[in-house]
Design a protein around this motif. Structure first.
Motif, short mmCIF file in Angstrom:
data_model
loop_
_atom_site.label_atom_id
_atom_site.label_comp_id
_atom_site.label_asym_id
_atom_site.label_seq_id
_atom_site.Cartn_x
_atom_site.Cartn_y
_atom_site.Cartn_z
N LYS A 83 4.20 -5.10 -1.81
CA LYS A 83 5.31 -4.23 -1.43
C LYS A 83 5.02 -3.52 -0.11
O LYS A 83 3.88 -3.22 0.21
N ASN A 84 6.09 -3.23 0.63
CA ASN A 84 5.92 -2.50 1.89
C ASN A 84 5.46 -1.07 1.60
O ASN A 84 5.66 -0.53 0.52
N GLU A 85 4.85 -0.44 2.62
CA GLU A 85 4.20 0.85 2.42
C GLU A 85 5.20 1.99 2.18
O GLU A 85 4.84 2.99 1.54
N ILE A 86 6.43 1.82 2.64
CA ILE A 86 7.40 2.91 2.45
C ILE A 86 7.79 3.03 0.98
O ILE A 86 7.77 4.10 0.39
N THR A 87 8.11 1.87 0.39
CA THR A 87 8.44 1.87 -1.03
C THR A 87 7.25 2.37 -1.85
O THR A 87 7.42 3.19 -2.77
N ALA A 90 6.88 6.09 -1.51
CA ALA A 90 7.96 6.78 -2.21
C ALA A 90 7.69 6.79 -3.71
O ALA A 90 7.80 7.84 -4.36
N VAL A 91 7.31 5.64 -4.25
CA VAL A 91 7.07 5.54 -5.69
C VAL A 91 5.87 6.39 -6.08
O VAL A 91 5.91 7.15 -7.06
N THR B 301 9.31 -5.31 7.45
CA THR B 301 8.89 -4.12 6.70
C THR B 301 10.04 -3.13 6.61
O THR B 301 10.34 -2.60 5.54
N GLU B 304 12.91 -4.63 4.37
CA GLU B 304 12.53 -4.69 2.96
C GLU B 304 12.54 -3.30 2.35
O GLU B 304 13.09 -3.07 1.27
N SER B 305 11.95 -2.32 3.07
CA SER B 305 11.87 -0.98 2.49
C SER B 305 13.26 -0.35 2.41
O SER B 305 13.56 0.39 1.49
N ASP B 308 14.80 -1.77 -0.61
CA ASP B 308 14.13 -1.16 -1.77
C ASP B 308 14.67 0.24 -2.05
O ASP B 308 14.93 0.60 -3.20
#
Lengths: 315, 317
Positions: A83-87, A90-91, B301, B304-305, B308
């Motif tokens: 997964k990308n670092e932003i998601t 956030a999680v 990136t 995708e984010s 998401d």
């Protein structure tokens, strides 16, 4: 045997790893420098985590990777989710701070803002072309001033009248800073000015048009810098929380996403002894000449990417 | 006794760069030349080679799309008699095209002056009372191939008809997506960025691979869009950006997210993107700036984010 979940966050500067249980409790964690070698860093990380974990009690059944090297590392460790670092951030953050409304993040190369409502991320922004005001800028300016990057906060705290530094662009900020020093401004005032410039730049660039609501959590390497934290509190007029585990939030998020995901695969600590290497190949089948990355475990090709079309597909 | 000689009308081959306004006027241009019996060749789709060739010839301050345009012109040299570079300046008050399009013909000729390439152009400029039809008739005369005014008029009428047909087709496709069920994201950008196979197409493809339905702010009823844009800005003077502003107004309630896609540096977008950012409330918004960078990782990136975040908000991730 109880179930555990591994999350790995490989950034440009540092590599973070964390293992959690079903209740998101941290069983063990590690934080090391990437040093331009993500594969080597992950092997060292895994070795250290293995030492901390009791293998007779815990079994890692899912693995998540994030950060700029997430794909490469995900291939190597056999991740069940990439997964990308932003998601991931956030999680991770909303799990530990369900009441948070704004997440500020400044890392080595990039900066982000994530807006949260009712424990769920609803909007985000990331720096566009400009890397002004990230960790790289702070460390290069600290070097110019002859102090360690970790001393910045201490110096800034002593300043009574922070110097005004042009915040629009790193290049201008740097020449302005040199000019102010030559004009005789005290070093601590200039350092405090740099911290203010980082914040002003962040709010004008990444934070533009975003409504920043308290509670605010600040993460990423730069959050360890108390000078910037204070500058944020002054600019926003509200307290800014820095979690001591803030640097682990990406890895935590990856582990939580792995736990929530459907994929299940027992993690094999043998990766720390496996030889991986990466080869770059130019496709050459059309004028795009894509750079294709091929990842080998020993002599076996395990994955490849980088092609824009199927002409460059390796497998 | 005098011999009668038959003079054959040798028609030239016209090269069309697959860049900039080609993505707005493809049907119009191609039909016009076809109707006159003139052969056209199209430059190949944008590739890294074309981008690099163009960037090497352009001044640094020029936008990415013009740099790409020069790469396409270069790819056509030696493959045709004329390269087609229209000058489209303004359609009327507060209906101007970006200054780059006013300058394009002169600039291109200058950039390629050493190649001795011949260029073909039409000049559309409401300030000189030249509308599209008149511009095309004027161009037909400069061809000096003996076309009668009636022939030119007929060719233009057919071209305009084909243009409208192609446009209705695009509107219909967008209508279909609007009616479909799924996560919808509105792309806001110039067609020459969004439709470019190297710049914008990967964005659309990537969104589709994530089961997102991409919609376009530029594919809406243009008259309605121009009217709606007046609510947002009474003074904006750029025609295409007006259409985009209006398109966002018309569609923002139908979508789950908005992505602004610009080339660096773009003057009109710099102004209107800021406007959109302030006018679009309650819908997640992403700002993407395309530059000469080759890696797609940064863009992926961000996309995708963004998707998401929308899914997290909807509770489906």
């Amino acid at each position: 045997m109880k179930s555990a979940y591994l999350g790995i966050d490989v950034g440009s500067i540092s590599t973070k790893g964390v293992i959690i249980d079903d209740q998101n409790n941290i069983l063990c964690s590690e934080y090391i420098w990437t040093e331009g070698d993500p594969i080597g860093a992950v092997k060292r990380l895994v070795r250290s985590l293995e030492k901390q974990l009791d293998p007779s009690t815990w079994q890692i059944i899912a693995t998540g990777t994030t950060g700029s090297a997430r794909k490469l590392v995900g291939t190597i460790v056999g991740a069940t989710i990439v997964k990308n670092e932003i998601t991931a951030h956030a999680v991770g953050t909303t799990t530990f701070y369900p009441e948070v409304r704004t997440i500020l993040e400044i890392g080595g190369q990039d900066s982000k803002i994530i807006l949260v409502e009712n424990g769920v991320a609803v909007d985000y922004a990331m720096n566009t072309l400009c890397a002004a005001g990230t960790g790289a800028f702070l460390s290069s300016q600290a070097k110019r001033l002859g102090i360690g990057v970790e001393e910045i906060g201490e110096y800034a705290a002593r300043s009574q009248h922070p110097t005004q530094i042009a915040a629009r662009c790193t290049v201008f900020a740097e020449s302005d800073l040199v000019h102010k020093l030559q004009m005789g401004h005290p070093r601590e005032d200039v350092i405090a000015g740099v911290c203010n410039a980082v914040v002003a730049n962040y709010l004008n660039n990444v934070g533009k048009g975003k409504k920043i609501v308290s509670p605010v959590v600040f993460q990423g390497g730069v959050s360890k810098n108390s000078g910037v934290v204070k500058a944020f509190e002054k600019a926003l007029g509200c307290p800014v929380t820095v979690d001591p585990n803030g640097h682990l939030m990406g890895a935590l998020g990856a582990a939580i996403l792995a736990r929530r995901g459907k994929g299940r695969k027992a993690f094999d600590f043998a990766v720390e002894d496996t030889e991986f290497h990466v080869r770059e190949a130019s496709c050459g089948r059309c004028p795009n000449n894509c750079e294709i990355i091929c990842v080998y475990s020993g002599n076996t090709l395990i994955d490849a990417w980088g092609n824009r079309c199927e002409r460059g597909a390796v497998r | 006794m005098k011999k009668t000689v038959l003079i054959e009308r040798k028609t030239p081959v016209v090269g069309i760069p697959r860049a900039l306004l080609y993505y707005r006027y493809a049907a119009l241009w191609e039909t016009y030349f076809r109707e006159l019996g003139i052969k056209t060749v199209l430059s190949p789709p944008t590739s890294r080679q074309i981008l690099e060739d163009g960037a090497a010839m352009a001044v640094d301050e020029t936008c990415l799309s013009v740099k790409i345009f020069y790469g396409h012109v270069k790819a056509l040299i030696g493959k045709c008699d004329f390269i087609f570079v229209p000058r489209i300046a303004t359609f009327g008050l507060r209906r101007e095209m970006c200054i780059r399009f006013s300058a394009l013909y002169d600039q291109t000729r200058n950039v390629f002056r050493e190649t001795h390439q011949r260029f073909l152009s039409y000049n559309l400029d409401a300030n000189e009372n030249i509308d599209q039809e008149k511009a095309f008739l004027n161009m037909g005369e400069t061809l000096a191939l003996g076309y009668s005014p009636a022939e030119l008029k007929k060719a233009y009428a057919a071209a305009e008809k084909a243009d409208q047909r192609a446009w209705r087709e695009k509107l219909r496709a967008q209508e279909q997506i609007l009616k479909s069920k799924g996560l919808k994201i509105l792309l806001v950008g110039h067609p020459y960025i969004l439709d470019d196979p190297y710049l914008g197409r990967p964005i659309t493809d990537f969104l589709r691979s994530m089961d997102v339905l991409p919609l376009r702010a530029d594919i809406v009823n243009r008259d309605t869009a121009i009217k709606r844009s007046l609510d947002v800005s009474p003074s904006c003077k750029w025609e295409v950006n007006r259409e985009l502003l209006g398109g966002v107004e018309m569609l923002k309630k139908e979508v789950d997210g908005v992505i602004l896609v610009s080339a660096f540096p773009c003057g009109p977008d710099a102004m209107t993107n800021d406007l959109v950012t302030r006018k679009v409330k309650d819908v997640p918004l992403l700002n993407l700036v395309m530059d000469t960078q080759t890696g797609s990782a940064g863009t992926e990136t961000r996309l995708e984010s963004f998707v998401d975040i929308i899914r997290l908000k909807k509770g489906v991730l």
